[in-house]
Design a protein around this motif. Structure first.
Motif, PDB file in Angstrom:
ATOM      1  N   ARG A 178       0.823  -1.208   0.000  1.00  0.00           N
ATOM      2  CA  ARG A 178       0.000   0.000   0.000  1.00  0.00           C
ATOM      3  C   ARG A 178       0.860   1.262   0.000  1.00  0.00           C
ATOM      4  O   ARG A 178       0.560   2.244  -0.686  1.00  0.00           O
ATOM      5  N   VAL A 190      -4.013   1.470 -10.323  1.00  0.00           N
ATOM      6  CA  VAL A 190      -3.849   0.811  -9.020  1.00  0.00           C
ATOM      7  C   VAL A 190      -4.150  -0.696  -9.050  1.00  0.00           C
ATOM      8  O   VAL A 190      -3.356  -1.491  -8.544  1.00  0.00           O
ATOM      9  N   TRP A 192      -1.469  -3.423  -7.917  1.00  0.00           N
ATOM     10  CA  TRP A 192      -1.787  -4.211  -6.721  1.00  0.00           C
ATOM     11  C   TRP A 192      -1.559  -5.705  -6.998  1.00  0.00           C
ATOM     12  O   TRP A 192      -0.930  -6.414  -6.215  1.00  0.00           O
ATOM     13  N   TYR A 199     -11.241  -7.102  -7.152  1.00  0.00           N
ATOM     14  CA  TYR A 199     -11.049  -5.776  -6.533  1.00  0.00           C
ATOM     15  C   TYR A 199     -11.458  -5.782  -5.063  1.00  0.00           C
ATOM     16  O   TYR A 199     -10.826  -5.186  -4.217  1.00  0.00           O
ATOM     17  N   CYS A 210      -7.598  -3.848  -4.088  1.00  0.00           N
ATOM     18  CA  CYS A 210      -7.439  -2.435  -3.719  1.00  0.00           C
ATOM     19  C   CYS A 210      -8.712  -1.801  -3.180  1.00  0.00           C
ATOM     20  O   CYS A 210      -8.690  -0.662  -2.747  1.00  0.00           O
TER      21      CYS A 210
END
Lengths: 511, 511
Positions: free
Chosen positions: A378, A395, A399, A415, A419
């Motif tokens: 992160r 992102v 990720w 998802y 993230c």
């Protein structure tokens, strides 16, 4: 019915005109802290006991209170008072108090009102929709709201960067970890990354040969609560200045004179809630141990989110997962759950349950060993995002790549478990995540230093953990924010943050 | 730990400059109500769940909040806004809203800040010492502090009298019972005094031939709570908008969307706590039934303390002490306390327990029949005291004389159970006491009127009390403060307050 209002006379405070600028700033700070007190208690109430139908009026009342607190924090006369106070002769405690008051004031005033408002609304909207979108794995829906949160956070970071001379991301980091830079985090986290993935693999391989008894049966909520209270007593939680309650998301709230911790109970097992209580008790004892003479001023507040987390993790990881403490947990669990399988609650089995390592998707459910991987991932992403080097739509892929690299898991098209899993980014709290792993590192370093002067294991074995709390009280809690984080850590341990202690701790425990 | 503060974005409100004066006043009123909301919840918390060590910081925070609320109520721009709003074309609901906002504003602004402060401090000091002095029967000690409370209350009354054109005492009465004069109270209470003492004697003589089974054994707190919750369900308390908790002094607090009632449990019996819950449920349902569209403005608030008390007493005296309701209580009590003596919980015995009359010293423990005597005595004394016709040192003797006349009891040298028994005068809340008996009278009159259109007994018998609550909702709760008290009572019952209904109610029940 006698109206409650009649019972509380309105004691009026007079604001002296001949008072020194420093004293006026301290009084103003205390005034703000009174309203923050009410916010903390109303927030606790909303999360624990408020009936559902009370939510709208409560949210409106708390929003109004936020506006009032913000207006006090940005009162126009403060600038001149700070100028004057800086000319006054002040002792070192007063200097620290002034430094922290000014830091808070600068952080509160640097943003234009319109941006504060826009970011609040965007975060509120994004979070509200996220609660459904996450369940539905709806990245497309989420991304649209989140775009604005990210854009406004980037604007915020830019303004804070210009005001502080820091980079954009470092200026956000400053909100949670004053004095910590991304350069130092890069060094610390590179170190961790150099040994962590291999260590995780080794440990998982080792544990694959062990057998563990998983909890089964029914563990009544009320019994879990009594067990939790017993453990809090062992950890010397001050029940004259605090409570234990239940909420959906466990937290430590309230004020130093009245610290409210919460947990949630799952009646199919008791180990998680029990360790959750230990964790929050660590937060709580820090609050309860803050310097009372400085109450109501920023110098009397916790040093940083990372230091706060170091105390909860000191309790949870350094103390409560030690063999000596698990002895106590085993005895107490067997006593409260006398009709359950004693083997489940044997020291050996509890120790295995509490040190089980597994590569998985969700940070909040992660074990001590894989947790830093979640945080570093992160950190690396949010740093690039806030510094404008990547777009928010980059992102998910990033990720997935990092999850594969650090934990060997793919989050492609997942998802919900990628993230979109945390509330932090949803709300625009960029810069917060590093605190978790900084906390774990500080905790390991504190334990290493403590052991130079305290026989920790024998204190835990004896059931009187006072020497441990005396060390924490003297070196951490009673310091509030009088020292910078680096000063605090150096005075307590002889050096600034050193990831080696964390590594040694993990090696010793898991290998 | 994610800081709670991050979860509540500060939604900023913009105050439009082109907004009408009336709209600005309404918005200002709502702003005040948000802070009152926080005060109500913090007060509830302090009385129910706060650990003892949290008291000082909480009291300071709440005092700061009081100061803030007072400053909002007396904001200098309000005078001009009221002038402008009075020139606007307003519908009748808006007119009532403006009338009530202006009344509150005038009551808040008429006193000089210094007097408000002096009275608060004197009341606080007097009450604090009184908690010990009452136990010690220490009139000499109490009298010294009380002298100042009385003197400042007389000053307050004088200023309010000049502002309103009322007599001193009537100006204080106006704070709790807008529109009620001592002339009307004299008439009502003279009526009551003409028949009450004789009625009390008759009833006591009659009851002396009856035998009653007093509760004995252990009545567990948790079981009492479950019984109480069942009775609250029967009374259709809305648990989505309220709670039941415990406190030393039972009260109804919170806000209309989240009404918090409390009780205290005595494990040696259950009848008192149970009826206490019924009483507070009456207060609560009034709050829960207030007009939602007017929430946050004085027009959406309860009409007066007397009307508030009429609702709790309607529930307690008119509904719950009826034979049909005691049938339910008996069945529920027998169900929850199945191992106790069923005869104790028979309808006949509970009815006797709940209508037992006894001449005694303490108002808060008094039965329905002797209660008005306690109130009238206080009314007569406080009226003379505030009008300056007697001195505060005359009170004990006057109390003794009136106690002898109304209830045949002497309080000579027994200050603790005489004029030192209540918190009201200690705090300077002169003008409050009549509300209790006005409430009892209104309740009797409402029941009489309700019975013209509702079959009350059969509704209670059926266990679905909706027709009763519909009548109260339509005629009382939903009206808030839109009507004056006289208008409200006249629209609901066809006449203004008439003590005859109260007399008939007592005669029917007790003879």
């Amino acid at each position: 019915m006698l109206k409650l209002a009649n019972i509380y006379p309105s004691l009026l405070f007079i604001f002296g005109v001949s008072m020194s600028a420093f004293k006026q700033l301290v009084d103003h700070s205390k005034k703000i802290s009174h309203f923050k007190h009410l916010s903390a208690i109303s927030g606790w109430d909303q999360a624990t006991v408020m009936p559902s139908g009370g939510n709208q009026a409560r949210s409106e009342a708390m929003a109004q209170l936020s506006v009032h607190i913000h207006s006090l924090q940005t009162a126009p006369e403060l600038g001149e008072l700070f100028d004057k106070a800086e000319q006054q002769p002040l002792d070192s405690e007063q200097q620290a108090t002034l430094r922290e008051m000014k830091r808070e004031w600068q952080q509160a005033t640097v943003l234009p009102e319109s941006l504060v408002q826009a970011k609040s609304l965007a975060g509120f909207k994004c979070e509200h929709a996220w609660r459904t979108q996450r369940k539905d794995n709806d990245w497309q829906g989420f991304e649209k709201n989140w775009a604005e949160v990210v854009a406004l956070s980037q604007q915020e970071a830019q303004i804070r960067a210009e005001a502080t001379g820091l980079s954009a991301y470092d200026a956000m980091l400053e909100l949670y970890e004053a004095g910590t830079s991304s350069a130092s985090l890069d060094t610390l986290f590179s170190n961790v990354k150099s040994w962590l993935p291999e260590l995780i693999d080794q440990v998982i391989e080792k544990q694959s040969h062990e057998s563990v008894i998983a909890p089964s049966g029914h563990f009544a909520r009320e019994t879990q609560k009594q067990l939790g209270l017993d453990v809090m007593k062992l950890l010397q939680f001050d029940f004259d200045h605090g409570r234990l309650d239940e909420s959906v998301h466990p937290f430590c709230g309230g004020v130093p004179s009245d610290v409210r911790i919460t947990t949630r109970y799952d009646e199919s097992e008791f180990v998680q809630s029990l360790m959750g209580i230990v964790h929050e008790t660590g937060h709580a004892r820090y609050e309860q141990g803050l310097p009372k003479a400085l109450a109501g001023t920023p110098a009397g507040e916790p040093r940083s989110m990372g230091i706060h987390e170091s105390q909860s993790l000191f309790f949870e990881m350094q103390v409560a997962r030690s063999g000596a403490f698990i002895d106590h947990l085993a005895a107490l669990a067997q006593q409260h759950f006398a009709s359950h399988d004693a083997k489940l609650m044997s020291k050996a089995n509890l120790q295995k349950l509490y040190t089980r390592v597994k590569k998985d998707f969700i940070r909040v459910d992660a074990d001590e060993l894989t947790y830093p991987a979640h945080v570093i991932l992160r950190y690396e992403i949010e740093k690039e995002l806030i510094n404008g080097n990547i777009k928010h739509t980059d992102v998910p892929e990033l990720w997935d790549t990092k999850m594969q690299a650090y934990l060997g898991l793919s989050t492609k098209d997942n998802y919900r478990n990628g993230c979109m899993q945390d509330i932090h980014w949803t709300d625009g709290a960029f810069g917060y995540f590093p605190s978790y792993t900084l906390g774990a590192m500080y905790a390991a370093q504190f334990m290493n230093a403590m052991k130079q002067s305290v026989n920790v294991d024998s204190a835990i074995q004896s059931g009187d953990l006072s020497p441990i709390f005396t060390w924490l009280g003297d070196n951490i809690w009673s310091k509030g924010s009088l020292l910078t984080t680096d000063e605090l850590v150096k005075q307590a341990t002889g050096e600034t943050l050193n990831a080696e202690h964390f590594k040694q701790h993990l090696m010793t425990r898991y290998l």
